[in-house]
Design a protein around this motif. Structure first.
Motif, PDB file in Angstrom:
ATOM      1  N   VAL A 255       0.861  -1.187   0.000  1.00 40.57           N
ATOM      2  CA  VAL A 255       0.000   0.000   0.000  1.00 40.57           C
ATOM      3  C   VAL A 255       0.894   1.232   0.000  1.00 40.57           C
ATOM      4  CG1 VAL A 255      -1.837   1.235   1.210  1.00 40.57           C
ATOM      5  CG2 VAL A 255      -1.756  -1.256   1.298  1.00 40.57           C
ATOM      6  N   SER A 256       0.489   2.248  -0.771  1.00 39.49           N
ATOM      7  CA  SER A 256       1.169   3.549  -0.725  1.00 39.49           C
ATOM      8  C   SER A 256       0.382   4.472   0.195  1.00 39.49           C
ATOM      9  CB  SER A 256       1.271   4.152  -2.122  1.00 39.49           C
ATOM     10  OG  SER A 256      -0.011   4.377  -2.657  1.00 39.49           O
ATOM     11  N   SER A 257       1.086   5.423   0.841  1.00 31.34           N
ATOM     12  CA  SER A 257       0.441   6.252   1.869  1.00 31.34           C
ATOM     13  C   SER A 257      -0.351   7.403   1.283  1.00 31.34           C
ATOM     14  CB  SER A 257       1.515   6.781   2.841  1.00 31.34           C
ATOM     15  OG  SER A 257       2.167   5.710   3.488  1.00 31.34           O
ATOM     16  N   PHE A 258       0.344   8.291   0.588  1.00 36.15           N
ATOM     17  CA  PHE A 258      -0.317   9.504   0.093  1.00 36.15           C
ATOM     18  C   PHE A 258      -0.060   9.655  -1.402  1.00 36.15           C
ATOM     19  CE2 PHE A 258      -1.499  10.996   4.186  1.00 36.15           C
ATOM     20  CZ  PHE A 258      -0.481  10.641   5.054  1.00 36.15           C
ATOM     21  N   PRO A 259      -1.103   9.499  -2.235  1.00 36.97           N
ATOM     22  CA  PRO A 259      -2.449   9.058  -1.826  1.00 36.97           C
ATOM     23  C   PRO A 259      -2.460   7.555  -1.568  1.00 36.97           C
ATOM     24  CG  PRO A 259      -2.361   9.304  -4.190  1.00 36.97           C
ATOM     25  CD  PRO A 259      -1.027   9.775  -3.662  1.00 36.97           C
ATOM     26  N   ARG A 260      -3.393   7.127  -0.738  1.00 43.87           N
ATOM     27  CA  ARG A 260      -3.475   5.705  -0.419  1.00 43.87           C
ATOM     28  C   ARG A 260      -3.918   4.935  -1.670  1.00 43.87           C
ATOM     29  NH1 ARG A 260      -4.060   1.877   3.561  1.00 43.87           N
ATOM     30  NH2 ARG A 260      -5.554   0.215   3.088  1.00 43.87           N
ATOM     31  N   ARG A 261      -3.124   3.922  -1.988  1.00 40.21           N
ATOM     32  CA  ARG A 261      -3.466   3.071  -3.133  1.00 40.21           C
ATOM     33  C   ARG A 261      -2.956   1.668  -2.843  1.00 40.21           C
ATOM     34  NH1 ARG A 261      -1.751   3.803  -9.519  1.00 40.21           N
ATOM     35  NH2 ARG A 261      -2.818   1.921 -10.263  1.00 40.21           N
ATOM     36  N   VAL A 262      -3.810   0.699  -3.111  1.00 40.63           N
ATOM     37  CA  VAL A 262      -3.480  -0.699  -2.833  1.00 40.63           C
ATOM     38  C   VAL A 262      -2.953  -1.348  -4.107  1.00 40.63           C
ATOM     39  CG1 VAL A 262      -4.387  -2.940  -2.117  1.00 40.63           C
ATOM     40  CG2 VAL A 262      -5.219  -0.849  -1.021  1.00 40.63           C
ATOM     41  N   TYR A 263      -1.811  -2.050  -3.983  1.00 38.15           N
ATOM     42  CA  TYR A 263      -1.242  -2.790  -5.112  1.00 38.15           C
ATOM     43  C   TYR A 263      -1.374  -4.280  -4.774  1.00 38.15           C
ATOM     44  CZ  TYR A 263       0.644   1.739  -6.360  1.00 38.15           C
ATOM     45  OH  TYR A 263       0.775   3.056  -6.684  1.00 38.15           O
ATOM     46  N   GLY A 264      -2.570  -4.812  -5.057  1.00 28.91           N
ATOM     47  CA  GLY A 264      -2.872  -6.196  -4.726  1.00 28.91           C
ATOM     48  C   GLY A 264      -2.857  -7.101  -5.939  1.00 28.91           C
ATOM     49  N   VAL A 265      -3.726  -8.123  -5.875  1.00 27.83           N
ATOM     50  CA  VAL A 265      -3.757  -9.144  -6.935  1.00 27.83           C
ATOM     51  C   VAL A 265      -4.131  -8.541  -8.274  1.00 27.83           C
ATOM     52  CG1 VAL A 265      -4.881 -11.265  -7.694  1.00 27.83           C
ATOM     53  CG2 VAL A 265      -4.286 -10.980  -5.292  1.00 27.83           C
ATOM     54  N   ASP A 266      -5.065  -7.582  -8.270  1.00 27.75           N
ATOM     55  CA  ASP A 266      -5.533  -7.012  -9.536  1.00 27.75           C
ATOM     56  C   ASP A 266      -4.453  -6.200 -10.235  1.00 27.75           C
ATOM     57  OD1 ASP A 266      -8.845  -6.326  -8.177  1.00 27.75           O
ATOM     58  OD2 ASP A 266      -7.969  -8.155  -9.035  1.00 27.75           O
ATOM     59  N   GLN A 267      -3.439  -5.715  -9.485  1.00 30.18           N
ATOM     60  CA  GLN A 267      -2.388  -4.893 -10.086  1.00 30.18           C
ATOM     61  C   GLN A 267      -1.106  -5.686 -10.358  1.00 30.18           C
ATOM     62  OE1 GLN A 267      -4.122  -3.822  -7.270  1.00 30.18           O
ATOM     63  NE2 GLN A 267      -5.523  -2.646  -8.550  1.00 30.18           N
ATOM     64  N   MET A 268      -1.126  -6.988 -10.082  1.00 26.07           N
ATOM     65  CA  MET A 268       0.079  -7.797 -10.248  1.00 26.07           C
ATOM     66  C   MET A 268       0.660  -7.704 -11.657  1.00 26.07           C
ATOM     67  SD  MET A 268       1.109  -9.496  -7.534  1.00 26.07           S
ATOM     68  CE  MET A 268       0.588 -10.159  -5.965  1.00 26.07           C
ATOM     69  N   GLY A 269      -0.203  -7.646 -12.647  1.00 23.66           N
ATOM     70  CA  GLY A 269       0.261  -7.678 -14.026  1.00 23.66           C
ATOM     71  C   GLY A 269       0.677  -6.327 -14.574  1.00 23.66           C
ATOM     72  N   GLN A 270       0.533  -5.244 -13.799  1.00 20.73           N
ATOM     73  CA  GLN A 270       0.900  -3.917 -14.289  1.00 20.73           C
ATOM     74  C   GLN A 270       2.417  -3.706 -14.160  1.00 20.73           C
ATOM     75  OE1 GLN A 270      -1.365  -1.016 -12.129  1.00 20.73           O
ATOM     76  NE2 GLN A 270      -3.253  -1.430 -13.259  1.00 20.73           N
ATOM     77  N   THR A 271       2.963  -2.941 -15.105  1.00 23.58           N
ATOM     78  CA  THR A 271       4.367  -2.572 -14.976  1.00 23.58           C
ATOM     79  C   THR A 271       4.487  -1.493 -13.908  1.00 23.58           C
ATOM     80  OG1 THR A 271       4.211  -0.844 -16.667  1.00 23.58           O
ATOM     81  CG2 THR A 271       4.730  -3.092 -17.409  1.00 23.58           C
ATOM     82  N   LEU A 272       5.697  -1.349 -13.371  1.00 21.65           N
ATOM     83  CA  LEU A 272       5.898  -0.345 -12.323  1.00 21.65           C
ATOM     84  C   LEU A 272       5.611   1.060 -12.837  1.00 21.65           C
ATOM     85  CD1 LEU A 272       9.169  -1.727 -10.650  1.00 21.65           C
ATOM     86  CD2 LEU A 272       6.775  -2.199 -10.093  1.00 21.65           C
ATOM     87  N   LYS A 273       5.898   1.273 -14.122  1.00 23.19           N
ATOM     88  CA  LYS A 273       5.633   2.591 -14.695  1.00 23.19           C
ATOM     89  C   LYS A 273       4.142   2.840 -14.829  1.00 23.19           C
ATOM     90  CE  LYS A 273       7.049   5.566 -18.534  1.00 23.19           C
ATOM     91  NZ  LYS A 273       7.858   5.658 -19.758  1.00 23.19           N
ATOM     92  N   ASP A 274       3.402   1.827 -15.336  1.00 28.14           N
ATOM     93  CA  ASP A 274       1.954   1.979 -15.483  1.00 28.14           C
ATOM     94  C   ASP A 274       1.270   2.094 -14.128  1.00 28.14           C
ATOM     95  OD1 ASP A 274       1.761  -0.302 -18.321  1.00 28.14           O
ATOM     96  OD2 ASP A 274       2.253   1.841 -18.200  1.00 28.14           O
ATOM     97  N   ALA A 275       1.841   1.478 -13.099  1.00 28.24           N
ATOM     98  CA  ALA A 275       1.241   1.521 -11.768  1.00 28.24           C
ATOM     99  C   ALA A 275       1.548   2.829 -11.040  1.00 28.24           C
ATOM    100  CB  ALA A 275       1.739   0.335 -10.942  1.00 28.24           C
ATOM    101  N   GLY A 276       2.343   3.719 -11.645  1.00 26.97           N
ATOM    102  CA  GLY A 276       2.657   5.004 -11.030  1.00 26.97           C
ATOM    103  C   GLY A 276       3.761   4.947 -10.000  1.00 26.97           C
ATOM    104  N   LEU A 277       4.597   3.920 -10.053  1.00 24.49           N
ATOM    105  CA  LEU A 277       5.674   3.759  -9.085  1.00 24.49           C
ATOM    106  C   LEU A 277       7.027   4.235  -9.602  1.00 24.49           C
ATOM    107  CD1 LEU A 277       4.680   0.227  -7.750  1.00 24.49           C
ATOM    108  CD2 LEU A 277       4.181   2.449  -6.713  1.00 24.49           C
ATOM    109  N   HIS A 278       7.118   4.639 -10.843  1.00 27.10           N
ATOM    110  CA  HIS A 278       8.373   5.093 -11.460  1.00 27.10           C
ATOM    111  C   HIS A 278       8.457   6.613 -11.380  1.00 27.10           C
ATOM    112  CE1 HIS A 278      11.727   5.045 -14.280  1.00 27.10           C
ATOM    113  NE2 HIS A 278      11.129   6.012 -14.945  1.00 27.10           N
ATOM    114  N   PRO A 279       9.600   7.192 -11.082  1.00 26.61           N
ATOM    115  CA  PRO A 279      10.937   6.559 -10.894  1.00 26.61           C
ATOM    116  C   PRO A 279      11.221   6.193  -9.437  1.00 26.61           C
ATOM    117  CG  PRO A 279      11.177   8.920 -11.016  1.00 26.61           C
ATOM    118  CD  PRO A 279       9.716   8.663 -11.189  1.00 26.61           C
ATOM    119  N   ARG A 280      10.363   6.634  -8.498  1.00 26.26           N
ATOM    120  CA  ARG A 280      10.635   6.379  -7.091  1.00 26.26           C
ATOM    121  C   ARG A 280       9.303   6.306  -6.361  1.00 26.26           C
ATOM    122  NH1 ARG A 280      15.083   7.058  -3.915  1.00 26.26           N
ATOM    123  NH2 ARG A 280      16.206   7.911  -5.711  1.00 26.26           N
TER     124      ARG A 280
END
Length: 365
Positions: A332-357
C-alpha cells in the motif's frame, strides 16, 4: 351480413383435449391428398368408402373429392400444431369449419374458398387449418366458438397459456371480394398489436440473453482472480522452500543485530552506502525505479527495479527476504493511499505510477 360485422377480439380458453400430438402429413393447394405410407399400401376393397382415414386427413380428402385441388393450403395436422406453425411464421391462423350438409356450403366452397384470388391471398398471409364441423377437433372448436350458421371462418392469434385470441368471425355466405376485404382489415387493425406483442417478447429474450452473458463474464473474471491468487500463493510457498537455508541465516543475522546494538551502526553505514550507490545508478539509468519498502516491525528496505518489471516483482523480492511474520500481506502507498494487490500484479511499475521512485509499506491481511 358477415361483411358488415365489426372486428371481434375475445379470449377463448382451449379445452385440454385440443392439446393432441402432431400429425404426420400436410396437404396443399393443387396437390393430391397425401396419406400416411401404411394407408397407401392398403388394397382398397370394392366398397372402399368404409376405409378409416385418419381424422386430420378426413376433411381434406372429402373437400378435394368434391371441390378439386384448387384451394388454400390447409395444414392437415392437429389444431395446436397449426397454431404453433402460425406463431413461428408470425402469421394469423385462418380456420374454416366445414359443414357439408349445410345449404350455403357448396356455393361458398366453389365460388369463394376455391377461387384463385382467395387461395393466393390466404396462402401468402395466413396459416390455414380446416376441419369437419361435426367430428373430432372441428366439433370441439364449433362447440367452443358457437357459430350461428355456416359456412364459418375465423381469424385466430396465439396467446398466452391455454388461450387463443379470436380476432374475427365470419359466418354465412360471402363473396371473394368481401372475404378478402374483411381479412385485410383484420390484419391492418390487429397486426400492430400482434406484432408489438411479439416484438416485446423478442426484446425480453434479448435482455435475458444479455444478462446471462454479463453474469457469465463476471463469473469467469472472478474465477481468473481466484486462480491468480492460488498461483501466487503456490509461488510464495515454493520460494520459501527453495530459500529455506538462506532464511535461517538471515534470521540468525536479524537476531544478532537486535541483541547487539553495536553492530547496527556499521551495517547501517554499509546499507547507506549501498542505497547511495543504487541512487547513483538510478540517476544514470532512466529506466530504473527505486522502491522503498517499510515493514510492520519498522524495518525498511530499498530495492532497484526496472520500470518495465511488473508489480509482482516487488512481491517476489519481499518473499525472497524470508523475514519472520511476513506471510499474508499486500502493498500500500500512503499519500495518496493506493493498494497494489492481486488485480495490479500484471501492471508494470511505470503503469502503476511507481516510477521513478515510490515508498510502499506492508499491510498484513
Amino acid at each position: 351480413m358477415a361483411s358488415c360485422n365489426g372486428i371481434v377480439r375475445r379470449m377463448v380458453s382451449l379445452p385440454r383435449s385440443i392439446f393432441g400430438g402432431f400429425s404426420r402429413a400436410m396437404g396443399g393447394r393443387r396437390s393430391p391428398t397425401i396419406l400416411p405410407s401404411n394407408l397407401q399400401q392398403l388394397q382398397y376393397p370394392q366398397d372402399h368408402h368404409n376405409i378409416l382415414v385418419p381424422q386430420e386427413m378426413e376433411f381434406l380428402a372429402s373437400f378435394e373429392h368434391q371441390y378439386g385441388f384448387t384451394h388454400p393450403c390447409f395444414y392437415t395436422c392437429h389444431f395446436m400444431e397449426a397454431l404453433k406453425i402460425a406463431k413461428e411464421k408470425n402469421k394469423f391462423l385462418f380456420m374454416y369449419l366445414h359443414s357439408p350438409e349445410h345449404p350455403f356450403t357448396p356455393s361458398f366452397c366453389r365460388e369463394t374458398l376455391c377461387s384463385e384470388l382467395t387461395a393466393e391471398y390466404l396462402d401468402a398471409n395466413f396459416v390455414c387449418w380446416g376441419a369437419l364441423a361435426d367430428k373430432g377437433q372441428g366439433l370441439q372448436m364449433a362447440a367452443l366458438l358457437g357459430p350461428a350458421t355456416y359456412p364459418f371462418c375465423t381469424v385466430i392469434a396465439p396467446s398466452t397459456g391455454d388461450n387463443i385470441a379470436v380476432l374475427q368471425q365470419i359466418e354465412g355466405p360471402i363473396s371473394t371480394a368481401e372475404l378478402v376485404e374483411i381479412l385485410q382489415r383484420t390484419m391492418e387493425e390487429q397486426g400492430l398489436a400482434f406484432g408489438g406483442s411479439k416484438a416485446m417478447q423478442e426484446e425480453k429474450i434479448r435482455a435475458d440473453r444479455r444478462l446471462r452473458e454479463e453474469q457469465d463474464a463476471a463469473y469467469v473474471a472472478a474465477l481468473q482472480i481466484d486462480k491468480e491468487k492460488e498461483r501466487l500463493k503456490n509461488l510464495a510457498l515454493r520460494d520459501q522452500r527453495v530459500q529455506k537455508p538462506a532464511e535461517a541465516a538471515k534470521r540468525a543475522g536479524y537476531d544478532m543485530f537486535r541483541n547487539n546494538p553495536s553492530t547496527i551502526k556499521p551495517s547501517t553505514t554499509r546499507e547507506t552506502q549501498s542505497n547511495n550507490k543504487q541512487a547513483l545508478n538510478t540517476a544514470k539509468d532512466p529506466q530504473a525505479t527505486q522502491i522503498l519498502i517499510r515493514f510492520p516491525n519498522g524495518e525498511r528496505r530499498e530495492q532497484r527495479f526496472s520500470s518495465t518489471e511488473k508489480v509482482q516483482s516487488i512481491y517476489r523480492f519481499i518473499n525472497s527476504l524470508g523475514l519472520p511474520g511476513v506471510e499474508n500481506y499486500r502493498l500500500v502507498s500512503s499519500f495518496p493511499r493506493r493498494v497494489y494487490g492481486v488485480d495490479q500484479m500484471g501492471q508494470t511499475l511505470k503503469d502503476a505510477g511507481l516510477h521513478p521512485r515510490a515508498s510502499l509499506f506492508l499491510e498484513t491481511l
